[in-house]
Design an enzyme around this catalytic site. Structure first.
Site, short mmCIF file in Angstrom:
data_model
loop_
_atom_site.label_atom_id
_atom_site.label_comp_id
_atom_site.label_asym_id
_atom_site.label_seq_id
_atom_site.Cartn_x
_atom_site.Cartn_y
_atom_site.Cartn_z
N ASP A 1 0.83 -1.22 0.00
CA ASP A 1 0.00 0.00 0.00
C ASP A 1 0.86 1.27 0.00
O ASP A 1 1.95 1.28 0.57
CB ASP A 1 -0.90 -0.02 1.24
CG ASP A 1 -2.08 0.94 1.10
OD1 ASP A 1 -2.30 1.45 -0.02
OD2 ASP A 1 -2.76 1.19 2.11
N GLY A 2 0.33 2.31 -0.62
CA GLY A 2 0.98 3.62 -0.54
C GLY A 2 1.54 4.14 -1.85
O GLY A 2 2.16 5.21 -1.88
N TRP B 1 2.66 8.05 -2.48
CA TRP B 1 4.08 8.23 -2.80
C TRP B 1 4.22 9.12 -4.04
O TRP B 1 5.02 10.06 -4.06
CB TRP B 1 4.73 6.86 -3.03
CG TRP B 1 6.21 6.89 -3.25
CD1 TRP B 1 7.19 6.80 -2.31
CD2 TRP B 1 6.88 7.03 -4.52
NE1 TRP B 1 8.42 6.86 -2.90
CE2 TRP B 1 8.27 7.00 -4.26
CE3 TRP B 1 6.45 7.15 -5.85
CZ2 TRP B 1 9.22 7.09 -5.26
CZ3 TRP B 1 7.40 7.26 -6.85
CH2 TRP B 1 8.77 7.23 -6.54
N ARG C 1 -0.72 9.18 -10.09
CA ARG C 1 -0.73 7.97 -9.27
C ARG C 1 -0.09 6.77 -9.98
O ARG C 1 0.55 5.93 -9.36
CB ARG C 1 -2.16 7.62 -8.87
CG ARG C 1 -2.76 8.59 -7.89
CD ARG C 1 -4.22 8.23 -7.63
NE ARG C 1 -4.35 6.89 -7.10
CZ ARG C 1 -4.23 6.58 -5.80
NH1 ARG C 1 -4.02 7.53 -4.92
NH2 ARG C 1 -4.34 5.34 -5.39
N ASN D 1 -10.81 -3.05 -6.07
CA ASN D 1 -10.05 -2.03 -6.81
C ASN D 1 -10.69 -1.64 -8.15
O ASN D 1 -10.33 -0.63 -8.74
CB ASN D 1 -8.60 -2.49 -7.06
CG ASN D 1 -7.72 -2.38 -5.83
OD1 ASN D 1 -6.75 -3.12 -5.67
ND2 ASN D 1 -8.04 -1.44 -4.94
C1 FPP Z 1 -1.99 0.16 -3.27
O1 FPP Z 1 -1.52 1.48 -3.31
C2 FPP Z 1 -1.49 -0.58 -4.39
C3 FPP Z 1 -2.25 -1.16 -5.35
C4 FPP Z 1 -3.71 -1.09 -5.37
C5 FPP Z 1 -1.64 -1.85 -6.46
C6 FPP Z 1 -0.36 -2.56 -6.16
C7 FPP Z 1 0.25 -2.85 -7.46
C8 FPP Z 1 1.55 -2.78 -7.75
C9 FPP Z 1 2.64 -2.51 -6.77
C10 FPP Z 1 1.94 -2.97 -9.13
C11 FPP Z 1 1.66 -4.35 -9.64
C12 FPP Z 1 2.62 -5.32 -9.10
C13 FPP Z 1 2.88 -6.51 -9.66
C14 FPP Z 1 3.85 -7.39 -8.98
C15 FPP Z 1 2.26 -6.96 -10.93
P1 FPP Z 1 -2.58 2.66 -3.39
O2 FPP Z 1 -2.73 3.04 -4.82
O3 FPP Z 1 -3.84 2.25 -2.71
O4 FPP Z 1 -1.84 3.76 -2.60
P2 FPP Z 1 -2.52 4.91 -1.72
O5 FPP Z 1 -3.09 4.23 -0.51
O6 FPP Z 1 -1.35 5.77 -1.38
O7 FPP Z 1 -3.53 5.59 -2.56
#
Ligand code: FPP
EC number: 2.5.1.31
Length: 253
Positions: free
Chosen positions: A19-20, A24, A32, A67
């Protein structure tokens, strides 16, 4: 590796909510999707580190059933990233001995993405160094529900009697069936919840939360989490004294 010598106990299976990424990127005045892109690099580093440290199974939550509610542009970016990573990293997976598996309802993905997932699973099926499980369009409640449906059909068609349904029996119908349950769960990004991740499988898992945003999470952070894990006493419902004389481990070996 220097770090490895100091680790008293290495978890067999680590499950991570990455998460994050969005925060970031936003803190850098970037869109994003840039956070997700750098998040893939972080995932790669963590996979390598787990392989070196001796973790046998790593589960990464890449896309939850919820999501889909994100802006369609962001959903498209995540889908695109998933497909690109699979297509471009497959040789690397082979070299590193990574056995790739996806869990989740893949029927909602585009045909090309489904094909890429199937291809990666088939090509890497015999690799033995580490199992990399990507949870994509995954939800813990979905997993439990799909298992219940399969069992209900078997009961309805008289293939099994309800009497044989135990937690052990049930867990064989979950998508994680052939993997041990996670020993260590890590969530980056500061939130302290499990967000419909491996609801059944996390019953006896040790939880570790860090404020570090996923794109910044690196090998040192991983070692810190494992070190913290290695100092905990896992009792699986028993007393400390019992654990000294007759330790129980619920995870499959
Ligand atoms: C959460 O951060 C992250 C996700 C919903 C997606 C995670 C995906 C990846 C790291 C890329 C794909 C990876 C692979 C291995 C195929 P967020 O967007 O919710 O962050 P926020 O809480 O800061 O908004």
């Amino acid at each position: 590796m220097e770090n490895q010598k100091e680790l008293a106990k290495v978890p067999h299976h680590i499950a991570i909510i990455m998460d994050g990424n969005g925060r970031w990127a936003e803190s850098r005045k970037q869109p994003r999707f840039y956070g997700h892109k750098v998040g893939v690099d972080a995932a790669e580093k963590v996979i390598r580190a787990c392989t070196r440290i001796g973790v046998k199974t790593l589960t990464l939550f890449a896309f939850s059933s919820e999501n889909w509610r994100r802006p369609s542009q962001e959903v498209d970016v995540l889908m695109g990233l998933f497909k690109t990573v699979l297509a471009s990293k497959i040789n690397q997976f082979q070299k590193q001995g990574i056995c790739f598996r996806a869990i989740g309802d893949r029927s909602k993905f585009s045909k090309p993405l489904q094909e890429e997932i199937n291809r990666a699973e088939i090509l890497t099926a015999n690799n033995q160094k580490i199992n990399l499980i990507i949870a994509a369009n995954y939800g813990g409640r979905w997993d439990i529900t799909q298992a219940a449906k399969k069992i209900a059909i078997s009961v309805k068609t008289n293939l099994i009697s309800p009497d044989i349904i135990t937690p052990e029996f049930f867990s064989k119908y979950l998508t994680t069936e052939q993997f041990p349950e996670p020993d260590l769960f890590i969530r980056t990004g500061g939130e302290k919840r499990i967000s419909n991740f491996l609801l059944w499988q996390l019953a006896y898992t040790e939880f570790y939360f860090t404020d570090t945003l996923w794109p910044d999470f690196n090998e040192s952070d991983l070692v810190l989490a494992i070190d913290n894990f290695s100092k905990r006493e896992r009792r699986f419902g028993q007393t400390s004294k019992q654990m000294e004389s007759e330790p129980t481990c619920l995870s499959k070996e």
